[in-house]
Design a protein around this motif. Structure first.
Motif, PDB file in Angstrom:
ATOM      1  N   PRO A  75     -24.971  33.940 -18.443  1.00  0.00           N
ATOM      2  CA  PRO A  75     -24.564  35.334 -18.559  1.00  0.00           C
ATOM      3  C   PRO A  75     -25.484  36.102 -19.511  1.00  0.00           C
ATOM      4  O   PRO A  75     -25.773  35.647 -20.605  1.00  0.00           O
ATOM      5  N   ASP A  76     -25.991  37.248 -19.080  1.00  0.00           N
ATOM      6  CA  ASP A  76     -26.848  38.073 -19.909  1.00  0.00           C
ATOM      7  C   ASP A  76     -25.999  38.906 -20.860  1.00  0.00           C
ATOM      8  O   ASP A  76     -24.813  39.145 -20.624  1.00  0.00           O
ATOM      9  N   GLY A  77     -26.591  39.366 -21.935  1.00  0.00           N
ATOM     10  CA  GLY A  77     -25.840  40.170 -22.882  1.00  0.00           C
ATOM     11  C   GLY A  77     -26.652  40.497 -24.116  1.00  0.00           C
ATOM     12  O   GLY A  77     -27.885  40.442 -24.097  1.00  0.00           O
ATOM     13  N   TRP A  78     -25.968  40.801 -25.201  1.00  0.00           N
ATOM     14  CA  TRP A  78     -26.591  41.296 -26.427  1.00  0.00           C
ATOM     15  C   TRP A  78     -26.560  40.218 -27.507  1.00  0.00           C
ATOM     16  O   TRP A  78     -25.560  39.523 -27.661  1.00  0.00           O
ATOM     17  N   VAL A  79     -27.659  40.114 -28.265  1.00  0.00           N
ATOM     18  CA  VAL A  79     -27.747  39.172 -29.385  1.00  0.00           C
ATOM     19  C   VAL A  79     -28.361  39.888 -30.582  1.00  0.00           C
ATOM     20  O   VAL A  79     -29.025  40.914 -30.451  1.00  0.00           O
ATOM     21  N   SER A  80     -28.135  39.324 -31.765  1.00  0.00           N
ATOM     22  CA  SER A  80     -28.752  39.858 -32.975  1.00  0.00           C
ATOM     23  C   SER A  80     -30.212  39.402 -33.055  1.00  0.00           C
ATOM     24  O   SER A  80     -30.496  38.204 -32.992  1.00  0.00           O
ATOM     25  N   SER A  81     -31.134  40.366 -33.204  1.00  0.00           N
ATOM     26  CA  SER A  81     -32.555  40.015 -33.268  1.00  0.00           C
ATOM     27  C   SER A  81     -32.906  39.253 -34.545  1.00  0.00           C
ATOM     28  O   SER A  81     -34.002  38.712 -34.655  1.00  0.00           O
ATOM     29  N   ASN A  82     -31.987  39.193 -35.488  1.00  0.00           N
ATOM     30  CA  ASN A  82     -32.240  38.463 -36.723  1.00  0.00           C
ATOM     31  C   ASN A  82     -32.407  36.967 -36.464  1.00  0.00           C
ATOM     32  O   ASN A  82     -32.920  36.245 -37.305  1.00  0.00           O
ATOM     33  N   TYR A  83     -31.943  36.493 -35.298  1.00  0.00           N
ATOM     34  CA  TYR A  83     -32.013  35.077 -34.976  1.00  0.00           C
ATOM     35  C   TYR A  83     -32.918  34.820 -33.767  1.00  0.00           C
ATOM     36  O   TYR A  83     -32.735  33.859 -33.028  1.00  0.00           O
ATOM     37  N   LEU A  84     -33.898  35.710 -33.552  1.00  0.00           N
ATOM     38  CA  LEU A  84     -34.916  35.518 -32.519  1.00  0.00           C
ATOM     39  C   LEU A  84     -36.281  35.386 -33.169  1.00  0.00           C
ATOM     40  O   LEU A  84     -36.541  35.962 -34.217  1.00  0.00           O
ATOM     41  N   GLU A  85     -37.147  34.606 -32.529  1.00  0.00           N
ATOM     42  CA  GLU A  85     -38.536  34.518 -32.950  1.00  0.00           C
ATOM     43  C   GLU A  85     -39.407  34.485 -31.702  1.00  0.00           C
ATOM     44  O   GLU A  85     -38.911  34.215 -30.598  1.00  0.00           O
ATOM     45  N   PRO A  86     -40.718  34.795 -31.825  1.00  0.00           N
ATOM     46  CA  PRO A  86     -41.575  34.846 -30.637  1.00  0.00           C
ATOM     47  C   PRO A  86     -41.613  33.510 -29.901  1.00  0.00           C
ATOM     48  O   PRO A  86     -41.624  32.444 -30.504  1.00  0.00           O
ATOM     49  N   ALA A  87     -41.598  33.608 -28.575  1.00  0.00           N
ATOM     50  CA  ALA A  87     -41.860  32.437 -27.734  1.00  0.00           C
ATOM     51  C   ALA A  87     -43.318  32.498 -27.308  1.00  0.00           C
ATOM     52  O   ALA A  87     -44.019  33.483 -27.531  1.00  0.00           O
ATOM     53  N   SER A  88     -43.833  31.433 -26.709  1.00  0.00           N
ATOM     54  CA  SER A  88     -45.234  31.430 -26.266  1.00  0.00           C
ATOM     55  C   SER A  88     -45.418  32.462 -25.176  1.00  0.00           C
ATOM     56  O   SER A  88     -44.524  32.722 -24.363  1.00  0.00           O
TER      57      SER A  88
END
Length: 349
Positions: A75-88
């Motif tokens: 399921p798609d949705g919203w997440v906090s960008s504070n817990y994302l980092e760049p992928a390759s």
């Protein structure tokens, strides 16, 4: 320069690479932890899925509060960008809101920033969004001041909470249970009053207990059966009646007799001005707040061998006594007849 070239270029230990400025593009990112996916940009929205640590997603748009809409296998949705980092890889194209993605390359490795609603160059940095914590593990119950798991939240493992703080006392509207946790909510402190047991999450507690709970128990296994509240035994009166206590005389509160034999109190007149009620033969006194405290109130008083000045005892005052035979007693100063004190007393068995 591509993102991969930037990552490998020498001399860019603290360079910021902006993926978009006036227009935004979808980009690949990965989760740094077990991350809730919600149906709106904030913790007040419901959880629809959870990303696993390292899971790669496509970031398509971002709100001004730093929450981003992602697509992934689920399921798609919203997440906090504070817990994302760049992928390759770099941008993959696609429409989004007017946001820019910034990759910071420092000694600790790459990190992802999302800038929305402002210019990408030289402006004030976007505040770090409120973290969206990972779901609690183990047998845990979480309590919310709003329906559908919204509002203020606190979570706790198995325990008895006989009182709740000001935020949650009479203010729990929904409950989410994790693992094998179950909960008992009670209207009054110390698990008393009307109580309700729940073995599954409640998005909207029934009106009988919603915003009325003042204590709770979190448990696993069988639902605890509350012990019956014992019926208090009323105190038994040992002796009661009036006492006319003349100046410099003594009284026995175990039987109401006036005289020195077995006396508990002495009306001690040092001079016409200094007069006291003094305990005798090991008896003790407690003036307290001078109110009628009865057996239960006098039993919990702090007794002392210190005399009490009659000037501290206006007419109508009550004094608690622990007699020399160990009984709880109380007398009231009803008034004076000349220098004689007119007392009314009760001593309990």
């Amino acid at each position: 320069m591509t993102f991969k070239q930037l990552m490998t270029a020498a001399g860019f230990a603290a360079t910021t690479f902006i993926l978009s400025t006036a227009a935004a593009y979808a980009t690949s990112a990965k989760s740094t932890t077990a991350l809730n996916v919600r149906n709106g940009p904030g913790t007040s929205f419901s959880v629809v899925d959870t990303l696993t640590p390292g899971e790669v997603v496509e970031v398509n748009e971002c709100a001004e509060n730093g929450w981003c809409y992602i697509e992934h296998e689920g399921p798609d949705g919203w997440v906090s960008s504070n817990y994302l980092e760049p992928a390759s890889g770099g941008p993959s194209g696609g429409a989004a809101e007017d946001c820019s993605f910034s990759f910071n390359i420092g000694s600790g490795g790459p990190s992802l920033n999302i800038n929305c609603g402002g210019s990408s160059g030289g402006g004030s940095p976007t505040p770090t969004p409120t973290p969206d914590p990972a779901p609690p593990s183990g047998n845990v119950a979480c309590f919310y001041t709003g329906s559908n798991f919204t509002g203020s939240e606190f979570c706790h493992g198995p325990a008895v909470l006989n009182t709740l703080d000001g935020t949650f006392n009479d203010n729990i509207a929904s409950v989410k249970l994790h693992g094998s946790a179950k909960v008992r909510l009670c209207r009054n402190a110390n698990l008393s009053g009307l109580c309700k047991n729940y073995t599954s999450s409640q998005t909207h507690l029934p009106v009988a207990i919603r915003n009325k709970a003042s204590s709770l128990r979190i448990f696993t296994g069988f639902i605890p059966v509350p012990l019956p509240t014992p019926t208090p035994t009323p105190p038994v009166t040992h002796s009661t009646g009036p006492i006319n206590l003349k100046s410099s005389f003594m009284a026995n509160l175990d039987n109401g007799n006036v005289g020195s034999a077995g006396a508990d109190i002495w009306y001690h007149a040092v001079n016409p001005v200094e007069k006291y009620i003094e305990p005798r033969n090991g008896a003790k006194l407690a003036l307290g707040d001078r109110s009628n405290r009865g057996y239960n109130g006098c039993k919990t008083e702090s007794f002392s061998s210190t005399p009490i000045s009659i000037w501290e005892m206006p007419v109508g005052s009550y004094v608690c006594v622990k007699t020399n035979e160990g009984r709880i007693s109380q007398f009231r100063l009803n008034g004076y007849a000349g220098t004689t004190m007119k007392l009314g007393y009760t001593t309990w068995q």
